[in-house]
Design a protein around this motif. Structure first.
Motif, PDB file in Angstrom:
ATOM      1  N   LEU A  80     -14.724 -14.411   1.125  1.00  0.00           N
ATOM      2  CA  LEU A  80     -15.405 -15.178   2.181  1.00  0.00           C
ATOM      3  C   LEU A  80     -16.245 -14.309   3.112  1.00  0.00           C
ATOM      4  CD1 LEU A  80     -12.677 -17.791   3.156  1.00  0.00           C
ATOM      5  CD2 LEU A  80     -14.813 -18.192   1.927  1.00  0.00           C
ATOM      6  N   THR A  81     -15.854 -13.059   3.286  1.00  0.00           N
ATOM      7  CA  THR A  81     -16.628 -12.161   4.156  1.00  0.00           C
ATOM      8  C   THR A  81     -17.644 -11.347   3.367  1.00  0.00           C
ATOM      9  OG1 THR A  81     -14.955 -10.404   4.015  1.00  0.00           O
ATOM     10  CG2 THR A  81     -14.790 -11.954   5.874  1.00  0.00           C
ATOM     11  N   ASP A  82     -17.693 -11.565   2.043  1.00  0.00           N
ATOM     12  CA  ASP A  82     -18.595 -10.842   1.156  1.00  0.00           C
ATOM     13  C   ASP A  82     -18.356  -9.338   1.210  1.00  0.00           C
ATOM     14  OD1 ASP A  82     -20.532 -10.875  -0.826  1.00  0.00           O
ATOM     15  OD2 ASP A  82     -22.188 -10.663   0.594  1.00  0.00           O
ATOM     16  N   ALA A  83     -17.093  -8.958   1.296  1.00  0.00           N
ATOM     17  CA  ALA A  83     -16.720  -7.546   1.351  1.00  0.00           C
ATOM     18  C   ALA A  83     -16.957  -6.874   0.013  1.00  0.00           C
ATOM     19  CB  ALA A  83     -15.255  -7.404   1.756  1.00  0.00           C
ATOM     20  N   GLU A  84     -17.358  -5.633   0.074  1.00  0.00           N
ATOM     21  CA  GLU A  84     -17.513  -4.810  -1.130  1.00  0.00           C
ATOM     22  C   GLU A  84     -16.255  -3.992  -1.392  1.00  0.00           C
ATOM     23  OE1 GLU A  84     -20.117  -4.576  -3.297  1.00  0.00           O
ATOM     24  OE2 GLU A  84     -21.099  -6.218  -2.228  1.00  0.00           O
ATOM     25  N   ALA A  85     -15.497  -3.738  -0.317  1.00  0.00           N
ATOM     26  CA  ALA A  85     -14.311  -2.888  -0.436  1.00  0.00           C
ATOM     27  C   ALA A  85     -13.291  -3.276   0.625  1.00  0.00           C
ATOM     28  CB  ALA A  85     -14.695  -1.423  -0.280  1.00  0.00           C
ATOM     29  N   VAL A  86     -12.044  -2.876   0.356  1.00  0.00           N
ATOM     30  CA  VAL A  86     -10.927  -3.156   1.261  1.00  0.00           C
ATOM     31  C   VAL A  86     -10.087  -1.888   1.390  1.00  0.00           C
ATOM     32  CG1 VAL A  86      -8.799  -4.516   1.577  1.00  0.00           C
ATOM     33  CG2 VAL A  86     -10.842  -5.597   0.612  1.00  0.00           C
ATOM     34  N   ILE A  87      -9.608  -1.650   2.587  1.00  0.00           N
ATOM     35  CA  ILE A  87      -8.600  -0.613   2.827  1.00  0.00           C
ATOM     36  C   ILE A  87      -7.386  -1.322   3.411  1.00  0.00           C
ATOM     37  CG2 ILE A  87      -7.970   1.460   4.127  1.00  0.00           C
ATOM     38  CD1 ILE A  87     -10.963   2.156   4.239  1.00  0.00           C
ATOM     39  N   LEU A  88      -6.221  -1.066   2.841  1.00  0.00           N
ATOM     40  CA  LEU A  88      -4.975  -1.612   3.374  1.00  0.00           C
ATOM     41  C   LEU A  88      -4.337  -0.562   4.271  1.00  0.00           C
ATOM     42  CD1 LEU A  88      -3.542  -3.198   0.113  1.00  0.00           C
ATOM     43  CD2 LEU A  88      -4.810  -4.340   1.948  1.00  0.00           C
ATOM     44  N   VAL A  89      -3.811  -0.997   5.393  1.00  0.00           N
ATOM     45  CA  VAL A  89      -3.153  -0.096   6.341  1.00  0.00           C
ATOM     46  C   VAL A  89      -1.854  -0.743   6.778  1.00  0.00           C
ATOM     47  CG1 VAL A  89      -3.342   1.102   8.552  1.00  0.00           C
ATOM     48  CG2 VAL A  89      -5.411   0.636   7.238  1.00  0.00           C
ATOM     49  N   HIS A  90      -0.763  -0.011   6.637  1.00  0.00           N
ATOM     50  CA  HIS A  90       0.481  -0.521   7.210  1.00  0.00           C
ATOM     51  C   HIS A  90       1.326   0.627   7.732  1.00  0.00           C
ATOM     52  CE1 HIS A  90       2.711   0.177   3.361  1.00  0.00           C
ATOM     53  NE2 HIS A  90       3.802   0.059   4.097  1.00  0.00           N
ATOM     54  N   ASN A  91       2.286   0.267   8.544  1.00  0.00           N
ATOM     55  CA  ASN A  91       3.138   1.281   9.159  1.00  0.00           C
ATOM     56  C   ASN A  91       4.553   1.200   8.605  1.00  0.00           C
ATOM     57  OD1 ASN A  91       3.420  -1.267  10.638  1.00  0.00           O
ATOM     58  ND2 ASN A  91       4.767  -0.131  11.995  1.00  0.00           N
ATOM     59  N   HIS A  92       5.203   2.328   8.616  1.00  0.00           N
ATOM     60  CA  HIS A  92       6.644   2.408   8.397  1.00  0.00           C
ATOM     61  C   HIS A  92       7.262   2.743   9.748  1.00  0.00           C
ATOM     62  CE1 HIS A  92       6.631   3.360   3.778  1.00  0.00           C
ATOM     63  NE2 HIS A  92       6.236   2.135   4.048  1.00  0.00           N
ATOM     64  N   THR A  93       8.330   2.077  10.071  1.00  0.00           N
ATOM     65  CA  THR A  93       8.944   2.280  11.388  1.00  0.00           C
ATOM     66  C   THR A  93       9.764   3.560  11.447  1.00  0.00           C
ATOM     67  OG1 THR A  93      10.806   0.896  10.735  1.00  0.00           O
ATOM     68  CG2 THR A  93       8.979  -0.184  11.891  1.00  0.00           C
ATOM     69  N   SER A  94       9.998   4.186  10.310  1.00  0.00           N
ATOM     70  CA  SER A  94      10.737   5.446  10.267  1.00  0.00           C
ATOM     71  C   SER A  94       9.750   6.608  10.315  1.00  0.00           C
ATOM     72  CB  SER A  94      11.560   5.523   8.973  1.00  0.00           C
ATOM     73  OG  SER A  94      10.686   5.630   7.862  1.00  0.00           O
ATOM     74  N   ALA A  95      10.257   7.807  10.161  1.00  0.00           N
ATOM     75  CA  ALA A  95       9.404   8.996  10.104  1.00  0.00           C
ATOM     76  C   ALA A  95       8.874   9.230   8.695  1.00  0.00           C
ATOM     77  CB  ALA A  95      10.186  10.218  10.574  1.00  0.00           C
ATOM     78  N   ASN A  96       9.320   8.439   7.719  1.00  0.00           N
ATOM     79  CA  ASN A  96       8.944   8.612   6.318  1.00  0.00           C
ATOM     80  C   ASN A  96       7.721   7.757   6.001  1.00  0.00           C
ATOM     81  OD1 ASN A  96       8.782   8.899   3.564  1.00  0.00           O
ATOM     82  ND2 ASN A  96      10.732   7.905   3.127  1.00  0.00           N
ATOM     83  N   SER A  97       6.653   8.406   5.595  1.00  0.00           N
ATOM     84  CA  SER A  97       5.441   7.661   5.246  1.00  0.00           C
ATOM     85  C   SER A  97       5.265   7.470   3.740  1.00  0.00           C
ATOM     86  CB  SER A  97       4.206   8.365   5.816  1.00  0.00           C
ATOM     87  OG  SER A  97       4.061   9.634   5.222  1.00  0.00           O
ATOM     88  N   GLN A  98       6.217   7.905   2.939  1.00  0.00           N
ATOM     89  CA  GLN A  98       6.131   7.753   1.486  1.00  0.00           C
ATOM     90  C   GLN A  98       6.206   6.270   1.107  1.00  0.00           C
ATOM     91  OE1 GLN A  98       5.678  10.280  -0.885  1.00  0.00           O
ATOM     92  NE2 GLN A  98       5.223  11.405   0.988  1.00  0.00           N
ATOM     93  N   PRO A  99       5.395   5.842   0.147  1.00  0.00           N
ATOM     94  CA  PRO A  99       5.436   4.430  -0.254  1.00  0.00           C
ATOM     95  C   PRO A  99       6.715   4.105  -1.016  1.00  0.00           C
ATOM     96  CG  PRO A  99       3.970   5.659  -1.682  1.00  0.00           C
ATOM     97  CD  PRO A  99       4.399   6.607  -0.600  1.00  0.00           C
ATOM     98  N   SER A 100       7.215   2.920  -0.787  1.00  0.00           N
ATOM     99  CA  SER A 100       8.368   2.439  -1.549  1.00  0.00           C
ATOM    100  C   SER A 100       7.871   1.919  -2.894  1.00  0.00           C
ATOM    101  CB  SER A 100       9.060   1.308  -0.785  1.00  0.00           C
ATOM    102  OG  SER A 100       8.203   0.180  -0.719  1.00  0.00           O
ATOM    103  N   ASP A 101       8.792   1.644  -3.797  1.00  0.00           N
ATOM    104  CA  ASP A 101       8.417   1.034  -5.071  1.00  0.00           C
ATOM    105  C   ASP A 101       7.723  -0.307  -4.840  1.00  0.00           C
ATOM    106  OD1 ASP A 101       9.460   3.191  -6.469  1.00  0.00           O
ATOM    107  OD2 ASP A 101      11.363   2.186  -6.926  1.00  0.00           O
ATOM    108  N   ALA A 102       8.196  -1.053  -3.855  1.00  0.00           N
ATOM    109  CA  ALA A 102       7.579  -2.346  -3.525  1.00  0.00           C
ATOM    110  C   ALA A 102       6.152  -2.151  -3.007  1.00  0.00           C
ATOM    111  CB  ALA A 102       8.421  -3.089  -2.497  1.00  0.00           C
ATOM    112  N   ASP A 103       5.926  -1.106  -2.199  1.00  0.00           N
ATOM    113  CA  ASP A 103       4.573  -0.800  -1.718  1.00  0.00           C
ATOM    114  C   ASP A 103       3.636  -0.520  -2.889  1.00  0.00           C
ATOM    115  OD1 ASP A 103       5.316  -0.939   0.990  1.00  0.00           O
ATOM    116  OD2 ASP A 103       5.650   1.226   1.143  1.00  0.00           O
ATOM    117  N   LEU A 104       4.106   0.282  -3.832  1.00  0.00           N
ATOM    118  CA  LEU A 104       3.284   0.658  -4.985  1.00  0.00           C
ATOM    119  C   LEU A 104       2.945  -0.549  -5.846  1.00  0.00           C
ATOM    120  CD1 LEU A 104       5.092   3.977  -5.984  1.00  0.00           C
ATOM    121  CD2 LEU A 104       2.880   3.751  -4.830  1.00  0.00           C
TER     122      LEU A 104
END
Length: 142
Positions: A80-104
């Motif tokens: 709907l916005t005619d985007a060419e690209a997307v970046i996803l951004v989310h936070n982890h509430t812990s100190a660990n920024s590694q993606p979980s299996d669910a994130d992947l």
């Protein structure tokens, strides 16, 4: 901008003044407020072909340890916005920024869905209290 599909009406606010995304540090600065949040937040950032931000959207506000990715909502908004690209951004509430299996897995699903509409998933960025993780920089499959 308003779209009407039969009895469904969709409204989107398009930014008039657009930031251009030049680097990972630009995204980190724009979303650094997420590093101190008590719950996980997931944003999709929609970009035009010049990497200018068309807009961003809070896709999900989750629990203290997880959130969900609404693939249809991300794809619908990109189209709907005619985007060419997307970046996803989310936070982890812990100190660990590694993606979980669910994130992947969710990132792969979004990537496949967006590709079917000709939209590129540029990155999935995870912010923790002390770190930032870029799937694009750390993995070969995005």
């Amino acid at each position: 901008m308003n779209y009407r599909f039969g009895t469904i009406q969709v409204e989107a606010e398009i930014l008039e003044e657009r930031d251009t995304v030049y680097s990972l540090s630009h995204i980190r600065e724009r979303y650094k407020h997420l590093q101190s949040r008590q719950k996980e937040h997931l944003y999709a950032v929609f970009l035009n072909n010049d990497n200018q931000v068309i807009g961003d959207k809070l896709i999900s506000l989750g629990q203290s340890v997880q959130t969900s990715m609404d693939t249809k909502d991300i794809a619908r908004t990109a189209v709907l916005t005619d985007a060419e690209a997307v970046i996803l951004v989310h936070n982890h509430t812990s100190a660990n920024s590694q993606p979980s299996d669910a994130d992947l897995e969710a990132t792969r699903q979004v990537q496949n869905c967006l590709e079917s509409f000709g939209v590129e998933l540029l990155d999935q960025i995870i912010l923790s209290r002390n770190q930032i993780y870029s799937m694009k920089a750390e993995r070969d499959d995005i």
